[in-house]
Design a protein around this motif. Sequence first.
Motif, short mmCIF file in Angstrom:
data_model
loop_
_atom_site.label_atom_id
_atom_site.label_comp_id
_atom_site.label_asym_id
_atom_site.label_seq_id
_atom_site.Cartn_x
_atom_site.Cartn_y
_atom_site.Cartn_z
N PHE A 1 0.84 -1.29 0.03
CA PHE A 1 -0.03 -0.11 0.11
C PHE A 1 0.82 1.12 0.05
N PHE A 2 0.38 2.34 -0.74
CA PHE A 2 1.16 3.61 -0.72
C PHE A 2 0.23 4.55 -0.63
N THR A 3 0.60 5.83 -0.09
CA THR A 3 -0.37 7.15 -0.27
C THR A 3 -0.61 7.55 -1.53
N ASP A 4 0.43 7.37 -2.38
CA ASP A 4 0.24 7.99 -3.71
C ASP A 4 0.33 6.95 -4.75
N VAL A 5 -0.40 6.60 -5.31
CA VAL A 5 -0.73 5.23 -6.17
C VAL A 5 -0.93 5.88 -7.87
N PRO B 1 -0.13 7.05 -11.44
CA PRO B 1 0.99 6.54 -12.64
C PRO B 1 2.19 7.18 -12.47
N GLU B 2 2.48 8.27 -12.07
CA GLU B 2 3.83 9.01 -12.00
C GLU B 2 4.70 8.56 -10.84
N LYS B 3 4.01 7.81 -9.87
CA LYS B 3 4.66 7.16 -8.65
C LYS B 3 4.72 5.69 -8.89
N ALA B 4 4.38 5.11 -10.23
CA ALA B 4 4.24 3.53 -10.17
C ALA B 4 5.47 2.95 -10.30
N GLU B 5 6.58 3.49 -10.76
CA GLU B 5 7.84 2.92 -11.08
C GLU B 5 8.57 2.87 -9.56
N GLU B 6 8.39 4.09 -9.02
CA GLU B 6 9.14 4.32 -7.52
C GLU B 6 8.44 3.18 -6.66
N ASN B 7 7.21 3.05 -6.61
CA ASN B 7 6.33 2.30 -5.84
C ASN B 7 6.91 0.65 -6.11
#
Length: 357
Positions: free
Chosen positions: A279-283, A285-291
Amino acid sequence: MTATMKGQFDWTLPARDYCDPALYERERKEIFARNWMLFTWSERLKKPGDYVSGTIAGYPVFAMRDDDGVVRAFHNVCRHRGAQLLTEGEGHCGKLVVCPYHSWSYTRSGQLNKAVDFGEGITFDAKEWGLYAIDAEEWRGLIFLRLERGGESLIEWLGPIHDMAADYPLDKQHYFMSKDRDCAVDWKTYGENYLECYHCRTMHPGLCESLDIDSYRIDTYAKEKFFHLHAPKREGGFTRGLYFYRFPFLMLNLYDWGSSIATIEPLGPGRIRHINWYFFTDVSPEKAEENRKSAEWSAQIVTEDLDIITGVQRNLEAGVYTRGPLSPKYEYAVKAFQDMARGALDPRQPLRGVAAE
């Protein structure tokens, strides 16, 4: 103790306790059924009629949001001839749960609605012939079930974890991905591995780069049946970590970047499904690779553990190894876990295989 062993230490459980079918059936009824078990997350049940089905400890079940917005859970079995009511893993059932076999129907609250064309003059009490209910509660976006009804609430069961995890924004995080694996490992084998870092320097280079392993501590709360695992972040490391293990197998792994929520579904003696959600606070598309990188970093640690303990389980079943010594320096939490496993079984029933030294 043999002549070559000096000092005080405890022993592991006997090897056969990790693969005994009779002991597993006792664990299923006396441990798994009596404890809250993580089942799904709240975002999957957004509207009344939304459901998630699955199994816990071998029992087919489903959870559904009712007309009042409350999550309810039931055994996934029709009261007529035992058919499976919901065959999809998740979905929306409409106003009624209708059996696909003979069309008996039930309300979202579990009461019998209608026994279709059963016979003239025959009626069934709606409550008495309702679905077999099980306990369901939500906590910070997670849904837990308990097969044996009654007893302490979920908050009471979580105990100090509820307050200790308060500053981590679990209820503001969103599901990103999961990684589930079926493994030839007993649930106790996995729990014992999780509750010691004796192996960390050997097995987990990525973890050691991020956390100050020299300062890694496992605080044992025997009465509350949970463990608090913690270590400060190493300078330049990837993350700090805060880990909770609630007996028998709830794992809350909390990081700066989000949460790795894990549990075990026992499949039989010496077999589990390891379930891991990220789970992430920001899901966005811009954060997808980092997540994804963060989740894969965490998943790699589990892979490293499973690779070694699959071999451990094989040897526990092979019949050569019987048991071994526990390090009082590093494996005290393993001993506490084993005491919980023994203590949770009905004391009126003898625990086979536990012999005095």
